[in-house]
Design a protein around this motif. Structure first.
Motif, PDB file in Angstrom:
ATOM      1  N   LEU A  51     -28.259 119.055  40.063  1.00  0.00           N
ATOM      2  CA  LEU A  51     -29.190 120.113  39.673  1.00  0.00           C
ATOM      3  C   LEU A  51     -30.514 119.504  39.201  1.00  0.00           C
ATOM      4  N   LEU A  52     -30.432 118.479  38.354  1.00  0.00           N
ATOM      5  CA  LEU A  52     -31.646 117.853  37.838  1.00  0.00           C
ATOM      6  C   LEU A  52     -32.501 117.249  38.948  1.00  0.00           C
ATOM      7  N   ARG A  53     -31.835 116.737  39.962  1.00  0.00           N
ATOM      8  CA  ARG A  53     -32.564 116.118  41.087  1.00  0.00           C
ATOM      9  C   ARG A  53     -32.840 117.115  42.212  1.00  0.00           C
ATOM     10  N   GLN A  54     -32.429 118.353  42.010  1.00  0.00           N
ATOM     11  CA  GLN A  54     -32.639 119.443  42.966  1.00  0.00           C
ATOM     12  C   GLN A  54     -32.079 119.082  44.340  1.00  0.00           C
ATOM     13  N   GLN A  55     -30.815 118.641  44.343  1.00  0.00           N
ATOM     14  CA  GLN A  55     -30.142 118.222  45.566  1.00  0.00           C
ATOM     15  C   GLN A  55     -29.112 119.260  46.003  1.00  0.00           C
ATOM     16  N   GLY A  56     -28.855 119.324  47.313  1.00  0.00           N
ATOM     17  CA  GLY A  56     -27.810 120.185  47.860  1.00  0.00           C
ATOM     18  C   GLY A  56     -28.014 121.644  47.488  1.00  0.00           C
ATOM     19  N   ASP A  57     -26.975 122.256  46.951  1.00  0.00           N
ATOM     20  CA  ASP A  57     -27.025 123.672  46.561  1.00  0.00           C
ATOM     21  C   ASP A  57     -28.083 123.950  45.501  1.00  0.00           C
ATOM     22  N   TYR A  58     -28.581 122.919  44.858  1.00  0.00           N
ATOM     23  CA  TYR A  58     -29.549 123.079  43.770  1.00  0.00           C
ATOM     24  C   TYR A  58     -30.987 122.790  44.203  1.00  0.00           C
ATOM     25  N   ALA A  59     -31.238 122.787  45.502  1.00  0.00           N
ATOM     26  CA  ALA A  59     -32.575 122.443  46.012  1.00  0.00           C
ATOM     27  C   ALA A  59     -33.666 123.317  45.396  1.00  0.00           C
ATOM     28  N   ASN A  60     -33.358 124.558  45.089  1.00  0.00           N
ATOM     29  CA  ASN A  60     -34.354 125.469  44.533  1.00  0.00           C
ATOM     30  C   ASN A  60     -34.165 125.722  43.040  1.00  0.00           C
ATOM     31  N   ALA A  61     -33.334 124.919  42.410  1.00  0.00           N
ATOM     32  CA  ALA A  61     -33.084 125.100  40.973  1.00  0.00           C
ATOM     33  C   ALA A  61     -34.339 124.741  40.184  1.00  0.00           C
ATOM     34  N   PRO A  62     -34.648 125.523  39.161  1.00  0.00           N
ATOM     35  CA  PRO A  62     -35.805 125.184  38.338  1.00  0.00           C
ATOM     36  C   PRO A  62     -35.525 123.945  37.492  1.00  0.00           C
ATOM     37  N   ARG A  63     -36.561 123.220  37.183  1.00  0.00           N
ATOM     38  CA  ARG A  63     -36.439 122.060  36.296  1.00  0.00           C
ATOM     39  C   ARG A  63     -36.161 122.569  34.884  1.00  0.00           C
ATOM     40  N   PRO A  64     -35.098 122.083  34.229  1.00  0.00           N
ATOM     41  CA  PRO A  64     -34.827 122.569  32.866  1.00  0.00           C
ATOM     42  C   PRO A  64     -35.869 122.080  31.864  1.00  0.00           C
ATOM     43  N   ASP A  65     -36.122 122.918  30.863  1.00  0.00           N
ATOM     44  CA  ASP A  65     -36.992 122.540  29.749  1.00  0.00           C
ATOM     45  C   ASP A  65     -36.184 121.874  28.637  1.00  0.00           C
ATOM     46  N   LEU A  66     -34.869 122.116  28.651  1.00  0.00           N
ATOM     47  CA  LEU A  66     -33.969 121.609  27.619  1.00  0.00           C
ATOM     48  C   LEU A  66     -32.585 121.468  28.229  1.00  0.00           C
ATOM     49  N   ILE A  67     -31.890 120.381  27.855  1.00  0.00           N
ATOM     50  CA  ILE A  67     -30.523 120.147  28.323  1.00  0.00           C
ATOM     51  C   ILE A  67     -29.600 120.105  27.116  1.00  0.00           C
ATOM     52  N   LEU A  68     -28.520 120.897  27.183  1.00  0.00           N
ATOM     53  CA  LEU A  68     -27.437 120.822  26.200  1.00  0.00           C
ATOM     54  C   LEU A  68     -26.294 120.109  26.915  1.00  0.00           C
ATOM     55  N   LEU A  69     -25.946 118.925  26.436  1.00  0.00           N
ATOM     56  CA  LEU A  69     -25.050 118.029  27.170  1.00  0.00           C
ATOM     57  C   LEU A  69     -23.807 117.681  26.368  1.00  0.00           C
ATOM     58  N   ASP A  70     -22.650 118.015  26.916  1.00  0.00           N
ATOM     59  CA  ASP A  70     -21.384 117.563  26.343  1.00  0.00           C
ATOM     60  C   ASP A  70     -21.185 116.105  26.759  1.00  0.00           C
ATOM     61  N   LEU A  71     -20.444 115.350  25.970  1.00  0.00           N
ATOM     62  CA  LEU A  71     -20.202 113.947  26.326  1.00  0.00           C
ATOM     63  C   LEU A  71     -18.977 113.767  27.207  1.00  0.00           C
ATOM     64  N   ASN A  72     -17.908 114.466  26.869  1.00  0.00           N
ATOM     65  CA  ASN A  72     -16.629 114.254  27.551  1.00  0.00           C
ATOM     66  C   ASN A  72     -16.507 115.224  28.718  1.00  0.00           C
ATOM     67  N   LEU A  73     -16.995 114.765  29.874  1.00  0.00           N
ATOM     68  CA  LEU A  73     -17.045 115.586  31.069  1.00  0.00           C
ATOM     69  C   LEU A  73     -16.226 114.948  32.188  1.00  0.00           C
ATOM     70  N   PRO A  74     -15.724 115.766  33.114  1.00  0.00           N
ATOM     71  CA  PRO A  74     -15.043 115.190  34.274  1.00  0.00           C
ATOM     72  C   PRO A  74     -16.043 114.582  35.261  1.00  0.00           C
ATOM     73  N   ARG A  75     -15.529 113.726  36.118  1.00  0.00           N
ATOM     74  CA  ARG A  75     -16.252 113.068  37.220  1.00  0.00           C
ATOM     75  C   ARG A  75     -17.322 112.087  36.760  1.00  0.00           C
ATOM     76  N   LYS A  76     -18.242 112.490  35.906  1.00  0.00           N
ATOM     77  CA  LYS A  76     -19.257 111.588  35.354  1.00  0.00           C
ATOM     78  C   LYS A  76     -19.507 112.089  33.949  1.00  0.00           C
TER      79      LYS A  76
END
Length: 151
Positions: A51-76
């Motif tokens: 989403l942040l890199r606007q790739q794939g399904d997120y090609a038209n996603a807006p750039r976030p102004d703020l990120i709320l980020l959990d630490l313990n996530l799957p995959r990455k």
């Protein structure tokens, strides 16, 4: 609307959270905010970076102004996401609030070393969780001037 006024742009928030309950509650609380915002939710670090890199399904996603980020996530996990986005010249200025259940000193130190803007430990009780989200809302959406980055 006068010629000098501009339409109010919503604040774009990216919530990276794998707990559906925490995500739903956060979205609900921020949805009641007095500040106009749009919340985009992804469940893992791989999707967050797409989403942040606007790739794939997120090609038209807006750039976030703020990120709320959990630490313990799957995959990455959130630490990897934080490291990658703060190393990316196009993304590094987006403020990141780490919002996690971990209160471990090593996690706190590591995330600040990776240039997180703040670290918030999620309370266990529903009432306290709501208070924390509202305090994040007030500080980051009302008190702070967020950078407007190009999309």
């Amino acid at each position: 609307m006068s010629k000098d006024s501009h339409p109010i742009e919503p604040i774009e928030i990216l919530l990276v959270e794998d707990s559906p309950e925490d995500a739903d509650l956060t979205v609900e609380i921020l949805g009641d905010a007095k500040v106009l915002n749009r919340i985009h939710v992804v469940e893992d670090g791989v999707e967050a970076l797409k989403l942040l890199r606007q790739q794939g399904d997120y090609a038209n996603a807006p750039r976030p102004d703020l990120i709320l980020l959990d630490l313990n996530l799957p995959r990455k996990d959130g630490r990897e996401v934080l490291a990658e986005l703060k190393a990316d010249p196009d993304l590094k200025l987006i403020p990141v609030v780490v919002l996690t259940t971990s209160g471990a000193d090593e996690d706190i130190l590591r995330t600040y070393a990776l240039n997180a803007n703040c670290y918030v430990t999620k309370p266990v009780s529903l009432e306290e969780f709501a208070k924390v989200i509202r305090s994040i809302e007030f500080f980051w959406l009302v008190a702070v001037k967020l950078p407007k980055l190009p999309s």
